[in-house]
Every structure is written in C-alpha cells, then in structure tokens.
Design a protein around this motif. Structure first.
Motif, PDB file in Angstrom:
ATOM      1  N   GLN A 147       0.818  -1.215   0.000  1.00 61.75           N
ATOM      2  CA  GLN A 147       0.000   0.000   0.000  1.00 61.75           C
ATOM      3  C   GLN A 147       0.854   1.268   0.000  1.00 61.75           C
ATOM      4  O   GLN A 147       0.346   2.351  -0.248  1.00 61.75           O
ATOM      5  N   GLU A 148       2.144   1.149   0.306  1.00 60.15           N
ATOM      6  CA  GLU A 148       2.997   2.325   0.396  1.00 60.15           C
ATOM      7  C   GLU A 148       4.062   2.277  -0.690  1.00 60.15           C
ATOM      8  O   GLU A 148       4.557   1.213  -1.049  1.00 60.15           O
ATOM      9  N   ALA A 149       4.433   3.471  -1.183  1.00 59.44           N
ATOM     10  CA  ALA A 149       5.430   3.546  -2.253  1.00 59.44           C
ATOM     11  C   ALA A 149       6.820   3.213  -1.746  1.00 59.44           C
ATOM     12  O   ALA A 149       7.608   2.566  -2.437  1.00 59.44           O
ATOM     13  N   GLU A 150       7.148   3.667  -0.542  1.00 58.79           N
ATOM     14  CA  GLU A 150       8.477   3.468   0.034  1.00 58.79           C
ATOM     15  C   GLU A 150       8.388   2.503   1.215  1.00 58.79           C
ATOM     16  O   GLU A 150       7.456   2.588   2.015  1.00 58.79           O
ATOM     17  N   PRO A 151       9.374   1.625   1.380  1.00 58.53           N
ATOM     18  CA  PRO A 151       9.371   0.763   2.569  1.00 58.53           C
ATOM     19  C   PRO A 151       9.724   1.588   3.807  1.00 58.53           C
ATOM     20  O   PRO A 151      10.423   2.595   3.717  1.00 58.53           O
ATOM     21  N   GLU A 152       9.225   1.140   4.956  1.00 60.09           N
ATOM     22  CA  GLU A 152       9.562   1.821   6.205  1.00 60.09           C
ATOM     23  C   GLU A 152      10.873   1.244   6.704  1.00 60.09           C
ATOM     24  O   GLU A 152      11.044   0.028   6.789  1.00 60.09           O
ATOM     25  N   VAL A 153      11.820   2.136   7.028  1.00 58.93           N
ATOM     26  CA  VAL A 153      13.154   1.715   7.446  1.00 58.93           C
ATOM     27  C   VAL A 153      13.430   2.315   8.811  1.00 58.93           C
ATOM     28  O   VAL A 153      13.180   3.498   9.045  1.00 58.93           O
ATOM     29  N   TRP A 154      13.934   1.456   9.704  1.00 61.76           N
ATOM     30  CA  TRP A 154      14.339   1.956  11.027  1.00 61.76           C
ATOM     31  C   TRP A 154      15.781   1.606  11.247  1.00 61.76           C
ATOM     32  O   TRP A 154      16.184   0.512  10.885  1.00 61.76           O
TER      33      TRP A 154
END
Length: 180
Positions: free
Chosen positions: A51-58
C-alpha cells in the motif's frame, strides 16, 4: 479483559489487514529499537507494504544501508555461523528436547524408585516386584547409599567425633476402626 488467541492465517478483509499491518509494524519497530538499546547491538528493520510507495526503514535508510554493507562485508564463514536456517534451528531444538526428556525420565525413575522403597517400608515383599521395578529399587537404594556415604565422609572430614547414628524406623501403622 483477556485477549483471544490470534489465528495465524492470511487476513482476507482488506481493511482489517491494513490495520493489523499498521499496529504490528509499530510493535516490530518498537521491539527492534528496544533490542538495539537494551543489548547494545546494531539492528535495523525494513518493512515493505504494497500500500505504500516506500518501505519503512528503522532507524534510517542511511544507517540501515551501513549496517547491511557491514553484514555483506563479513566473511561467509562468520556470516553463516551467525545465521540459522529452519533445519539447523529444528535440529538444535531436538537435541535440547532430548536432553530435557532424558533428565525428566531420570527424575521420574528416581521418584518411582523412592515410591517403591516406601512400599518396601510399608510391607510389600521384594518378591512381588516386577524386574523393571527391581531395577528402579536398586537404583534408588544405590543413590541413597551414595548420599549417606557422602554425608559420612563430609562429617569425618569436618572433624565431628564419631557418634552412633540414630536408627530411623517408620512409625508403626495405625489401623482405623470405623465407628458403626
């Protein structure tokens, strides 16, 4: 209020799946943060959602790239040593569980031998025992003799004068009579 057990299966409802992803993602990122702070280990998390264009990165994309490049630069032996595939994991678990089973079986045999020893004190004849029960009884007696010998050796080494040991006998059996 207690939560019900979550069934691990694909969530078919789109809205429920998105909500679950959002909540679980926050939980995973919190755990990675806690792990890195509490254990002082470098860690990163990359979570990709369709659903999101960019992956979430931590913690950040730059730090994650740095950590991944350090991991890729490691020698393959060291890298493989720190990684565990499912087969390795299961084999390790099997060895661990076999050890636990062996300890539990030995403890069970010890307790069963103690019960048989008490039955002898209560008047059961040794001739009434099965062969495996005789083995358990013999092991229980051997352990108790070994414990007594160890205690005597400890007392001798501590300089305690030799005193006659009290003879411990089981109390006589009391028979109850039912009042009519």
């Amino acid at each position: 209020m207690a939560r019900k057990k979550t069934r691990l299966a694909y969530i078919t409802n789109d809205a429920a799946r998105r909500i679950t992803l959002r909540k679980r993602r926050l939980g995973v990122l919190k755990k990675v943060y806690e792990l890195s702070v509490l254990c002082n280990v470098p860690a990163c998390a990359i979570i990709y959602s369709p659903q999101e264009a960019e992956p979430e990165v931590w913690p950040s994309a730059a730090e994650a790239r740095n950590l991944l490049s350090r991991f890729n630069a490691m020698e393959s032996f060291s890298k493989n040593n720190n990684m565990m595939n499912p087969e390795k994991f299961l084999l390790k678990q099997i060895v661990k569980l076999r050890g636990q089973l062996g300890r539990l079986m030995a403890e069970n045999d010890d307790l069963a031998g103690g019960v048989l020893l008490l039955e002898c004190f209560a008047g059961r004849l040794v001739s009434d025992f099965e062969s495996y029960e005789l083995g358990l009884l013999g092991s229980a007696l051997a352990r108790r003799i070994e414990a007594v010998q160890g205690r005597l050796l400890m007392l001798r080494n501590s300089g305690v004068e030799s005193q006659p040991l009290p003879l411990l006998l089981p109390p006589p059996a009391m028979e109850e009579t039912a009042a009519g």
